[in-house]
Design an enzyme around this catalytic site. Structure first.
Site, PDB file in Angstrom:
ATOM      1  N   GLY B  44       0.836  -1.200   0.000  1.00 39.59           N
ATOM      2  CA  GLY B  44       0.000   0.000   0.000  1.00 39.59           C
ATOM      3  C   GLY B  44       0.867   1.245   0.000  1.00 39.59           C
ATOM      4  O   GLY B  44       2.032   1.199  -0.405  1.00 39.59           O
ATOM      5  N   LEU B  45       0.317   2.358   0.451  1.00 35.07           N
ATOM      6  CA  LEU B  45       1.078   3.604   0.395  1.00 35.07           C
ATOM      7  C   LEU B  45       2.379   3.487   1.169  1.00 35.07           C
ATOM      8  O   LEU B  45       3.438   3.887   0.690  1.00 35.07           O
ATOM      9  CB  LEU B  45       0.240   4.756   0.936  1.00 35.07           C
ATOM     10  CG  LEU B  45      -0.911   5.190   0.033  1.00 35.07           C
ATOM     11  CD1 LEU B  45      -1.700   6.311   0.688  1.00 35.07           C
ATOM     12  CD2 LEU B  45      -0.400   5.624  -1.325  1.00 35.07           C
ATOM     13  N   ARG B 339     -16.427  12.965  14.243  1.00 43.07           N
ATOM     14  CA  ARG B 339     -16.822  11.597  13.937  1.00 43.07           C
ATOM     15  C   ARG B 339     -17.256  10.790  15.165  1.00 43.07           C
ATOM     16  O   ARG B 339     -18.281  10.110  15.129  1.00 43.07           O
ATOM     17  CB  ARG B 339     -15.651  10.862  13.268  1.00 43.07           C
ATOM     18  CG  ARG B 339     -15.403  11.314  11.856  1.00 43.07           C
ATOM     19  CD  ARG B 339     -14.212  10.619  11.251  1.00 43.07           C
ATOM     20  NE  ARG B 339     -14.008  11.125   9.881  1.00 43.07           N
ATOM     21  CZ  ARG B 339     -13.042  10.727   9.079  1.00 43.07           C
ATOM     22  NH1 ARG B 339     -12.177   9.820   9.474  1.00 43.07           N
ATOM     23  NH2 ARG B 339     -12.925  11.214   7.869  1.00 43.07           N
ATOM     24  N   HIS B 410     -13.755   1.926  10.570  1.00 47.61           N
ATOM     25  CA  HIS B 410     -13.134   2.512   9.402  1.00 47.61           C
ATOM     26  C   HIS B 410     -11.600   2.457   9.450  1.00 47.61           C
ATOM     27  O   HIS B 410     -10.952   2.207   8.447  1.00 47.61           O
ATOM     28  CB  HIS B 410     -13.596   3.972   9.304  1.00 47.61           C
ATOM     29  CG  HIS B 410     -13.068   4.701   8.127  1.00 47.61           C
ATOM     30  ND1 HIS B 410     -13.231   4.230   6.843  1.00 47.61           N
ATOM     31  CD2 HIS B 410     -12.392   5.870   8.012  1.00 47.61           C
ATOM     32  CE1 HIS B 410     -12.665   5.089   5.998  1.00 47.61           C
ATOM     33  NE2 HIS B 410     -12.134   6.071   6.677  1.00 47.61           N
ATOM     34  N   GLU B 434      -0.562   2.354   8.681  1.00 46.89           N
ATOM     35  CA  GLU B 434      -1.610   2.057   9.662  1.00 46.89           C
ATOM     36  C   GLU B 434      -1.184   0.935  10.609  1.00 46.89           C
ATOM     37  O   GLU B 434      -1.700   0.826  11.725  1.00 46.89           O
ATOM     38  CB  GLU B 434      -2.911   1.675   8.930  1.00 46.89           C
ATOM     39  CG  GLU B 434      -4.135   1.595   9.846  1.00 46.89           C
ATOM     40  CD  GLU B 434      -5.431   1.225   9.110  1.00 46.89           C
ATOM     41  OE1 GLU B 434      -5.442   1.207   7.868  1.00 46.89           O
ATOM     42  OE2 GLU B 434      -6.442   0.969   9.796  1.00 46.89           O
ATOM     43  N   ARG B 444      -7.832   9.677  14.562  1.00 47.27           N
ATOM     44  CA  ARG B 444      -7.154  10.220  13.384  1.00 47.27           C
ATOM     45  C   ARG B 444      -8.032  11.262  12.705  1.00 47.27           C
ATOM     46  O   ARG B 444      -9.239  11.071  12.585  1.00 47.27           O
ATOM     47  CB  ARG B 444      -6.832   9.103  12.401  1.00 47.27           C
ATOM     48  CG  ARG B 444      -6.182   9.587  11.117  1.00 47.27           C
ATOM     49  CD  ARG B 444      -5.878   8.458  10.168  1.00 47.27           C
ATOM     50  NE  ARG B 444      -7.070   7.782   9.676  1.00 47.27           N
ATOM     51  CZ  ARG B 444      -7.887   8.282   8.745  1.00 47.27           C
ATOM     52  NH1 ARG B 444      -7.658   9.464   8.209  1.00 47.27           N
ATOM     53  NH2 ARG B 444      -8.941   7.584   8.346  1.00 47.27           N
ATOM     54  N   LEU B 450      -3.371   9.022   4.570  1.00 46.19           N
ATOM     55  CA  LEU B 450      -2.544   8.988   3.365  1.00 46.19           C
ATOM     56  C   LEU B 450      -1.224   9.696   3.640  1.00 46.19           C
ATOM     57  O   LEU B 450      -0.152   9.255   3.232  1.00 46.19           O
ATOM     58  CB  LEU B 450      -3.286   9.660   2.204  1.00 46.19           C
ATOM     59  CG  LEU B 450      -4.658   9.063   1.872  1.00 46.19           C
ATOM     60  CD1 LEU B 450      -5.264   9.750   0.657  1.00 46.19           C
ATOM     61  CD2 LEU B 450      -4.564   7.575   1.617  1.00 46.19           C
TER      62      LEU B 450
END
Lengths: 250, 658
Positions: B44-45, B339, B410, B434, B444, B450
């Protein structure tokens, strides 16, 4: 709803495949197509059988992993929709549904509906990148990019690399995939230094992987879940021709 | 031996620590770099960026991912954007402000030095991505555009429509592809890490399974990087991809790596609700919808019941029968409350019986007033693609009837403990993205995942890994070391054991049962009783799994049930760790809300109107620390070590949203 599934089964890459028939009973119409397969698989497992293998991951239409040909159409009947975003309410009670893998010589079947699409990775490795080392970049606003150009590059860059374009093409051509990446990068000032080399090398890699040629039928555009237009192919042809001519002259 | 947690934070003023650290870091000359090999797990990133950059530097890299291509890692699904303190908007942004916003957003439970470095490095990330050809949104003048996100008062978010994660991941994937073709990276896709190999206390390799042939093999290297994402799928239903799992991180934990703050989990308020028990995953609807949508449920249970049965259409509910509960409780933030608050409030009204989806677990997000005020076209221009996505999934037109939404898991802020060099307490084992715990504290902020993944992968790890490697003799440990043989046998034995159970229940049925339990007891609101109950139930589910799971087929073939079984087996152990941490942390902060710890009318903070009853109550006196847990055996309470958090540059305050 109750359905009949006719599913491609194949144990390994080298074994012979066949169609098997499965009932899909009491499927909620709110379920997604892949959730319908989950339900069928639960029952197959309970009865001691081998579940139907299929690729999937994000289930929200962006990772490009799902790769089912449903009733002869890659990703199924809904336009601009991946198989994972297709829902059962688009089918009718009593329907028979044919489920096959994405078929192409360059995408060998690994098991059932799972295919090997690493040919796409090898095409990107041939030139689908900009050669910039980490840390070597100038400030992001040094080079302005006109909004129209940036938007066009973005439209081409939304390709999810699923391979539906190849599966839909009677020649199994990867031109839409390759042209989307070439257009994305060749359209941006950052990508121009490698423009010619990129077009030549990616097309060469595509040919070597065993994908066919384009005969302008645009089946690829019709099934693309991200609606990537076939005019990318025209741009690639132009870039390729110019690059080939330049090569011939020097 | 007690666990030693040395954070390795450099001395000096906060804005000079990273610069000084780079100056003080060890260097390996280019000729010698090629003698060192590094394993990167995950593409991933964080993993993709690390693998590409380490290879550019000259290290020999092996990169592994379970997907069929590194381009499919779940970073691809991130929608909103990426933060960077560029201050291109001239609206007063700076590295210090991004640092402060991230500290406060994390409810003051993260390490100052790490967060400041993240804010500094954010500038380089945008430069790098633009140079790679990432098509960020631009203004007509050709310069980069920004938008604003929750928890900040400046516009610092760079974006590529609603597909920022996809475009950034393709950037790092292309950088990785460039290095694969150059021969610097050897890529192993459809290959899953099943264990970490530790030799004389150092991480020196991994055991993997080729998911097509089933072959289990060992890979040795001079250092190992895990960039394997979060553990949100312990809840079964989440916005994570189906394959996301905790196996790599948990295997490392079982081999000695400390796991930090697992109880910090982020529940996103606006997801499409569960419609039945066949449901396999949840889909996020962007937070931006709350700018114009109004959230409500019926004021009475009887009206809610009629809506659930389909006897009453939501549009026919009279204004006086609607409870716009966020606007009522938080008049100044209203529907744009943070959130965690929005999520908990939705749970409360549904618990009262006023939920609206057929399952009772849903609330309305209504655009009726916005459409009347601004017109259909204007709403369509703002949210058209999201409305389409909703209609595709639910088959209902949100222009005509309100959306139904409900919170869903999430992101996970907790992860393997790392020091300032991103190295775990196991020397040689580095953790990025992560999968580590380091930068987000207890919560977060949007558009920061990202940023952190790419900061770790492109800029932090490639500088810090030499501090470890420089002391290592390259290639000193190979696959012929007895520990590799031993580990290989253990892993093979475990796979065989799973296959031999031949029970009656499917893997998914266990995963669903575990997920429901964890969601209920360790989800949006946690209590001592609930957590204790979960800690009794988890071992029972686990025992049944190991005696009654049914995995058809063999290990010598592509076998998706076997893949899932290995992951669920680890979730069944990890879930206990999660609940132990949630039970131990006797406070509420960020994504961790303990019902016993909330403000009441009796608190001075409520009387002087700094906050209101029902809000999360931190306990800075006793819990200003990182909780790092060591594995002590399956079913045994893990051992806790605390890393104190010191704050020299921010003042600890109450987050208030009134």
């Amino acid at each position: 709803m109750n359905l009949t599934l006719k599913v491609w089964r194949q144990e390994t890459r080298d074994s012979k495949g066949r169609i098997e028939v499965f009932p899909a009973k009491d499927i909620p119409s709110e379920a997604s197509f892949l959730e319908m397969l989950d339900i069928v698989n639960e029952r197959i497992i309970a009865e001691g059988g081998a579940p139907i293998h299929f690729d999937h991951d994000c289930r929200e239409g962006i990772c490009g992993m799902c790769s089912l040909t449903i009733n002869g159409i890659p990703h199924g009947p809904e336009s601009a929709t991946t198989a994972c975003q297709l829902h059962m309410r688009h089918f009718r009670d009593g329907d028979t549904i044919w489920i096959e893998p994405f078929r192409a010589r360059a995408f060998p079947v690994l098991r059932d509906l799972v295919v090997d699409r690493t040919a796409f990775d090898r095409i990107i490795e041939a030139g689908g990148f900009i050669s910039v080392r980490t840390g070597a970049a100038p400030d992001a606003n040094t080079t302005p990019v006109p909004k129209e150009e940036a938007d066009r590059a973005f439209d081409s860059a939304t390709c999810i690399g699923c391979g539906a374009c190849v599966a839909a093409c009677k020649n199994s051509s990867a031109m839409l995939f390759v042209s989307a990446k070439v257009s994305h990068l060749n359209n941006l000032p950052q990508g121009r230094p490698e423009k010619n080399r990129r077009a030549l090398r990616m097309v060469q890699a595509m040919d070597e992987e065993g994908f066919g040629n384009c005969s302008n039928l645009y089946e690829c555009e019709a099934v693309c879940p991200k609606s990537i237009p076939a005019d990318n192919i025209a741009r690639l042809n132009r870039d390729y021709a110019l690059a080939a001519a330049r090569n011939a002259l020097t | 031996m007690p666990l030693s947690l040395h954070s390795a934070v450099p001395s000096g003023p906060i804005d000079q620590k990273w610069t000084r650290h780079k100056m003080d870091s060890r260097l390996i000359n280019p000729v010698n770099k090629r003698k060192y090999s590094v394993i990167v797990v995950g593409s991933g990133l964080a993993g993709g960026a690390a693998a590409a950059t380490l290879s550019e530097l000259g290290y020999r890299v092996k990169c592994f991912c379970y997907q069929d291509s590194p381009r499919r890692a779940h970073s691809i699904a991130a929608q909103g954007g990426i933060n960077a303190a560029k201050n291109y908007q001239n609206d007063g942004d700076s590295v210090s402000r991004l640092f402060y916003d991230t500290m406060k957003g994390g409810d003051f439970r993260s390490r100052e030095a790490n967060v400041h470095r993240l804010a500094e490095v954010s500038l380089n990330i945008i430069d790098q991505c633009v140079a790679q050809g990432v098509p960020f949104a631009r203004e007509y003048g050709g310069l980069l555009d920004n938008r604003s996100f929750g928890g900040t008062q400046v516009k610092r978010t760079f974006y590529a429509r609603g597909q920022t994660g996809q475009q950034l991941l393709l950037g790092s994937y292309q950088a990785l592809s460039k290095e694969i073709s150059r021969g610097g990276v050897e890529m192993f896709s459809r290959t899953e890490m099943l264990d970490l190999v530790v030799v004389d206390g150092h991480a020196k390799g991994i055991i993997v399974r080729d998911m097509v042939s089933g072959k289990i093999s060992a890979h040795a290297a001079d250092a190992v990087v895990l960039a394997t994402g979060g553990y949100g799928n312990v809840f079964y239903l989440s916005t994570n991809a189906k394959g996301c799992n905790v196996m790599a991180a948990y295997r490392a934990h079982k081999r000695g790596a400390a796991f930090a703050n697992p109880c910090y989990t982020q529940i996103h308020p606006t997801c499409i609700p569960v419609s039945g028990d066949y449901q396999s995953k949840l889909t996020l609807m962007s937070e931006s919808l709350r700018n114009d949508g109004r959230i409500w449920v019926p004021g009475s249970i009887s009206i809610a019941e009629k809506i659930r049965c389909g006897d009453l259409r939501p549009g026919d509910v009279q204004e006086e029968d609607r409870d716009y509960y966020l606007e009522r409780k938080y008049p100044s933030f209203g529907n744009l409350s943070p959130r965690d608050i929005a999520s908990r409030s939705a749970k409360e009204v549904c618990d009262e019986g006023r939920g609206v989806a057929p399952t009772g677990l849903g609330v309305f997000l209504d655009f009726r007033d916005a459409i009347q005020r601004d017109g259909h076209d204007s709403i369509s221009a703002r949210y058209g693609n999201l409305f389409e996505m909703y209609e595709k999934i639910k088959g209902e037109d949100p222009y005509l009837t309100p959306m139904q939404i409900f919170p869903a898991v999430h992101y996970t802020m907790g992860g393997l403990w790392v020091d300032y060099n991103l190295m775990s307490n196991l020397p040689g084992l580095h953790v990025a993205g992560e999968a580590n715990f380091s930068d987000h504290g207890a919560n977060r902020l949007g558009a920061s995942a990202l940023m952190q993944g790419l900061a770790d992968g492109y800029f932090v790890l490639p500088s810090t890994i030499a501090n470890y490697l420089a002391d290592q003799q390259p290639g000193a440990v190979t696959e012929s070391h007895p520990e590799f043989k031993h580990c290989l046998e253990e892993v093979t034995g475990r796979v065989d054991t799973l296959l031999e159970i031949r029970g009656k229940r499917s893997v998914d049925s266990f995963h669903r049962e575990l997920g429901l339990l964890i969601w209920d007891k360790c989800g949006m609101a946690r209590s001592r009783d609930g957590l204790e109950n979960a800690l009794e139930r988890i071992p029972e589910i686990r025992d049944e799994f190991w005696s009654n799971v049914r995995i058809p087929g063999s290990g010598e073939q592509l076998n998706q049930e076997l893949e899932k079984a290995g992951r669920v087996a680890d979730f069944l152990e990890f879930a206990e760790l999660l609940c132990h941490d949630a039970l131990d942390r006797e406070e509420s902060c960020g994504g961790h809300f303990r019902v016993e710890h909330q403000f009441t009318e009796d608190d001075a903070e409520v009387r002087d109107r700094r906050t209101q009853p029902g809000e999360a109550k931190r306990n800075d006196q006793e819990f200003c620390h990182v909780s790092a847990w060591e594995f002590a055996g399956v079913g045994t309470r893990p051992k806790l070590t605390r890393e104190p958090l010191e704050f020299e540059n921010v003042e600890l305050t109450i987050r208030s949203y009134k």
